[in-house]
Design an enzyme around this catalytic site. Structure first.
Site, mmCIF file in Angstrom:
data_model
loop_
_atom_site.group_PDB
_atom_site.id
_atom_site.type_symbol
_atom_site.label_atom_id
_atom_site.label_comp_id
_atom_site.label_asym_id
_atom_site.label_seq_id
_atom_site.Cartn_x
_atom_site.Cartn_y
_atom_site.Cartn_z
ATOM 1 N N GLU A 1 0.858 -1.180 0.000
ATOM 2 C CA GLU A 1 0.000 0.000 0.000
ATOM 3 C C GLU A 1 0.894 1.230 0.000
ATOM 4 O OE1 GLU A 1 -3.615 0.149 1.621
ATOM 5 O OE2 GLU A 1 -3.993 -1.973 1.323
ATOM 6 N N ASP A 2 1.826 1.222 -0.925
ATOM 7 C CA ASP A 2 2.708 2.370 -1.074
ATOM 8 C C ASP A 2 3.634 2.610 0.106
ATOM 9 O OD1 ASP A 2 2.235 3.077 -3.594
ATOM 10 O OD2 ASP A 2 0.741 4.620 -3.152
#
Ligand code: MN
Length: 501
Positions: A75-76
């Site tokens: 998620e980044d």
């Protein structure tokens, strides 16, 4: 259980070292998703496990398998990225990032300048073209990203039941509009059919029910009949010394039957391939011999013999099709092919990625579908104009027949409605470029800004400070953005004139 299922599938073609690495990835996925649950209440990590099994069933290589296991963990966060790279390598990380990028629909502020919105509120068309564009770009970069995404989609569709009705409908129609056509474009007939039939009942629940009522008795009747036909066929081939690897029948998939019926006024008696006979033979010569034997016994229908071996479909599909007046004069379709053609028909481009220990694993997967390769090329080599001409012909995007895809000289894609002109393109880049666009170089040739664009065109806009939008442009501007700016400008200049006088 899902874990054992996956490992069982992989043990058929992975060696011990590879299995060990997969186990490491399973552990990592479990740990990363922790106790997170899906909407259905089950543990989240079961989803990547099941998605990966779909890829293992078509024998994808190690990097694809590991990336699929981890496709939802990123998620980044840089920490996880670095950890994944350290443990599983650059290639795996790149694949995961590709999949992650696909899941995010970018919100354009121009769509909603004044308020914050959720992804669900983005107009369906904007969302779809955005998704499609991303899919194409990702595909051009590394098609394995799409394999993972499609496997992910299939599992999501299979577990769609626990979501709200609204979400079900949105996700399912996206599958019909984008994911299934892409699978089809890649020749992945099996996954295309799976995706469509999973989505169909959510998008058209009543039609689905009616279709089943209409078709099921008919299908049963045909299957009974085809058993007799197959018996006869086997004798015929035996008598002619034709070696057959397999004869079977298969019912048409629901959604594709639905589309076909719509074309034939819902008259099911006109659907000759409701259940078709499929014959697998060892080589091409035997395929043609088999066709000859069938025709010498049963008369073919005119115009229904299709030689997709000599002339494959654009997505790579090969087979001989014929429809004949069979036993008792009943119209019956036969599909004749070799095992390799069969694999190609089911897996399409994915067939080139099948893991084969005999080959160096880096070597397979080099084969690409031509239009995809060209798409990638234009991304990189955007100044070359000779390829773009062919591109307009080969790059036929039938996914959205009412949209065209054009490029900036830097290779950025712009999707515009069919009939859009260079003026629309200019405004799609920037308001100022639109307002001052003076000329357009299309595929290297200077043209009027009123020129209607074609799929694959590369456009460079020249601007002139003195050029101003004129009302006449409205006759050539198709997009709302361009029309809005032109109108606004026209209004403003009228005001200015009035003020001066
Ligand atoms: Mn997922």
């Amino acid at each position: 259980m899902e874990e054992e299922k996956l490992l069982g599938l992989l043990s058929k073609y992975f060696n011990d070292r590879e299995i060990k690495e997969v186990k490491k990835a399973i552990f990592f996925a479990k740990k990363s998703h922790g106790k997170i649950k899906r909407a259905s209440g089950e543990n989240f990590y079961l989803h990547p496990l099941r998605s990966t099994s779909k890829l293992a069933r078509i024998r994808m290589g190690k990097d694809t398998i590991i990336a699929a296991l981890l496709h939802d963990i990123l998620e980044d966060t840089d920490t996880i990225s670095i950890e994944v790279e350290k443990r599983f390598g650059k290639d795996v990380l790149k694949l995961i990032k590709g999949v992650t990028k696909l899941s995010k629909v970018r919100l354009k502020t121009s769509w909603f300048p004044f308020r914050k919105v959720k992804v669900e509120q983005i107009p369906i068309f904007e969302r779809q073209s955005e998704t499609l564009k991303k899919m194409l770009l990702a595909m051009a970069e590394d098609v394995r990203v799409i394999f993972i995404k499609l496997a992910d989609k299939i599992d999501n569709m299979e577990t769609l039941g626990s979501l709200s009705k609204e979400k079900q409908e949105r996700i399912a129609s996206e599958v019909l509009e984008i994911y299934a056509p892409i699978a089809n474009r890649l020749g992945m007939g099996k996954w295309k059919g799976t995706l469509e039939d999973l989505a169909f009942p959510y998008v058209y629940p009543e039609e689905y029910k009616k279709l089943q009522e209409l078709a099921i008795p008919k299908i049963k009747e045909r299957e009974k009949y085809l058993k007799i036909v197959i018996k006869e066929l086997k004798l015929m081939f035996k008598g002619n010394n034709i070696k057959v690897l397999g004869i079977d029948y298969r019912a048409k998939k629901w959604y594709s039957l639905f589309l076909k019926l719509k074309k034939y006024d819902m008259n099911i008696n006109k659907i000759y391939d409701l259940v078709a006979v499929r014959i697998i033979l060892p080589d091409i010569e035997n395929c043609y011999s088999a066709l000859g034997i069938i025709h010498s016994k049963w008369k073919p229908l005119i115009g229904r013999i299709k030689d997709y071996i000599a002339l494959p479909k654009p997505n790579g599909y090969r087979s001989l099709h014929t429809t004949v007046f069979c036993i008792d004069g009943k119209i019956t379709e036969f599909q004749i092919r070799t095992p390799a053609m069969h694999q190609q028909a089911e897996l399409g481009i994915a067939a080139h990625w099948i893991y084969d220990e005999k080959k160096v694993s880096k070597n397979n997967g080099n084969e690409k579908i031509r239009w995809l390769e060209e798409f990638a090329k234009i991304q990189k080599d955007s100044t070359s104009t000779t390829t773009t001409k062919d591109l307009a012909n080969t790059f036929k995007l039938d996914l959205f027949s009412d949209r065209i895809f054009v490029f900036t000289p830097q290779g950025d894609v712009r999707d515009l409605p069919l009939g859009a002109s260079a003026i629309d393109f200019a405004y799609s880049i920037h308001t100022d470029i639109g307002n001052h666009c003076a000329g357009a170089k299309i595929n290297g040739k200077l043209q009027s800004i009123k020129t209607i664009l074609k799929n694959g065109d590369v456009i460079e806009i020249t601007t002139n400070k003195k050029t101003k939008p004129s009302r006449d442009w409205l006759n050539f501007a198709k997009t709302q953005i361009a029309r809005g700016h032109i109108r606004k400008y026209a209004k403003r200049s009228i005001l200015r004139i009035n003020f001066r006088s």
